[in-house]
Design a protein around this motif. Structure first.
Motif, PDB file in Angstrom:
ATOM      1  N   ARG A  34       4.366  -8.014   3.260  1.00 51.93           N
ATOM      2  CA  ARG A  34       3.058  -8.161   3.905  1.00 51.93           C
ATOM      3  C   ARG A  34       1.942  -7.423   3.145  1.00 51.93           C
ATOM      4  O   ARG A  34       0.772  -7.519   3.512  1.00 51.93           O
ATOM      5  N   ILE A  35       2.304  -6.654   2.110  1.00 52.87           N
ATOM      6  CA  ILE A  35       1.318  -5.892   1.343  1.00 52.87           C
ATOM      7  C   ILE A  35       1.063  -6.588   0.014  1.00 52.87           C
ATOM      8  O   ILE A  35       2.008  -6.875  -0.739  1.00 52.87           O
ATOM      9  N   THR A  36      -0.175  -6.878  -0.289  1.00 53.39           N
ATOM     10  CA  THR A  36      -0.516  -7.532  -1.548  1.00 53.39           C
ATOM     11  C   THR A  36      -0.819  -6.479  -2.618  1.00 53.39           C
ATOM     12  O   THR A  36      -1.158  -5.332  -2.290  1.00 53.39           O
ATOM     13  N   GLU A  38      -3.429  -6.286  -4.352  1.00 49.43           N
ATOM     14  CA  GLU A  38      -4.820  -5.873  -4.156  1.00 49.43           C
ATOM     15  C   GLU A  38      -4.936  -4.771  -3.107  1.00 49.43           C
ATOM     16  O   GLU A  38      -5.810  -3.905  -3.201  1.00 49.43           O
ATOM     17  N   ASP A  39      -4.051  -4.790  -2.104  1.00 49.98           N
ATOM     18  CA  ASP A  39      -4.094  -3.772  -1.046  1.00 49.98           C
ATOM     19  C   ASP A  39      -3.895  -2.366  -1.597  1.00 49.98           C
ATOM     20  O   ASP A  39      -4.391  -1.388  -1.025  1.00 49.98           O
ATOM     21  N   VAL A  40      -3.139  -2.247  -2.686  1.00 48.03           N
ATOM     22  CA  VAL A  40      -2.823  -0.926  -3.244  1.00 48.03           C
ATOM     23  C   VAL A  40      -3.487  -0.713  -4.595  1.00 48.03           C
ATOM     24  O   VAL A  40      -3.098   0.170  -5.368  1.00 48.03           O
ATOM     25  N   ARG A  93       2.764   1.474   4.046  1.00 46.50           N
ATOM     26  CA  ARG A  93       1.718   1.598   5.068  1.00 46.50           C
ATOM     27  C   ARG A  93       2.263   1.410   6.484  1.00 46.50           C
ATOM     28  O   ARG A  93       1.690   0.694   7.317  1.00 46.50           O
TER      29      ARG A  93
END
Length: 298
Positions: A34-36, A38-40, A93
């Protein structure tokens, strides 16, 4: 202890741990996906075959070995320290509930809690009865309804009329047809209900009663099966619930959940009418037991 006895004991321990490790692997994959990038703050790249982060990216961000993290996500029998789990939780997260869920699945000692109990305190039924005209019930972690008051019986006749082994609110809400399903806003509340249930389920992996209930729900309800596959977890909290009664119509309530301290995983659930019309409808059902009774059975 001879070598054969020791070997059998080790085998039993591994067999008990296997369902928990399988659940841990699926949970970590679902959170990673669920984490891309770009998120990190990582470049998205091209030709990504899987959604979300790659395993090596999680390991890099968490500061742990790629092989070790891969084994963890594959459900291999490795030991994880709290420091490493914290690093994984931060990278993925995870919120507080998800982090606790991770610790339970990884079998970290300081994250364990007591099990459920159906042995209720002596005075609890009297407390529940004293809450009338507010509907109130006592349930265990598996959502089995263990005790209730007259107002609860009036609003939920299908629950209290069910045999003791079937008196499960989650089972009833996902399997009863619309004509007698007590949950009017199931579409709004179903995801949260299943997430709370999965959070409790992590403490009982491998227990037949819990496994059988999940299997029944998956077989009977495609919606439950879909939500269960998401691996979302949550803790209970105040919420708005709308119930339907064949004689009174819709009843809007605010739900308050309180732990019963002397009975681990047992909780008192109180439904407070959120408007005057709902309060009047509960009063009317209490005053007319004939109207509150079941109008039909399946």
């Amino acid at each position: 202890m001879d070598s054969d006895t020791a070997s059998r004991a080790v085998g039993r321990t591994r067999a008990r741990a296997r369902p928990r490790r399988t659940e841990l692997a699926a949970f970590l994959r679902s959170r990673r996906e669920r984490i891309t990038p770009e998120d990190v703050g990582m470049p998205p790249g091209i030709r990504r075959r899987t959604p979300g982060l790659r395993r090596e990216e999680v390991a890099q961000l968490a500061g742990i070995g790629v092989t070790w993290y891969t084994w963890l996500e594959q459900g291999r029998p490795i030991n994880a320290s709290p420091q490493v789990l914290d690093a994984v939780a931060r990278t993925l997260r995870l919120d507080a509930t998800e982090r606790e869920h991770l610790y339970h699945l990884a079998e970290v000692p300081d994250a364990t809690v007591g099990g459920e109990s159906e042995c209720l305190p002596e005075d609890l039924q009297g407390i529940v009865d004293a809450l009338v005209p507010l509907p109130a019930a006592v349930a265990n972690g598996r959502c089995d309804v263990l005790a209730w008051n007259a107002a609860y019986a009036a609003v939920f006749p299908h629950v209290v009329a069910a045999p003791p082994g079937e008196r499960n609110f989650l089972l009833i809400s996902f399997t009863l047809p619309p004509c007698c399903n007590p949950i009017a806003n199931l579409e709004e509340t179903a995801a949260g209900n299943v997430a709370v249930f999965r959070h409790r389920y992590s403490r009982h992996l491998g227990e037949p009663g819990w496994k059988n209930l999940v299997r029944r729900l998956q077989d009977a309800s495609p919606e439950f099966a879909r939500l269960w596959a998401s691996h979302d977890v949550a803790t209970p909290g105040p919420s708005v619930r709308v119930f339907r009664h064949h004689a009174a119509g819709h009843i809007r309530t605010r739900t308050t959940v309180m732990d019963v301290g002397s009975s681990p995983e047992t909780r008192l659930i109180v439904y407070t009418p959120s408007d005057e019309r709902s309060r009047e409808r509960i009063d009317r059902l209490l005053a007319d037991p004939g109207a509150a009774a079941l109008d039909h059975r399946h």
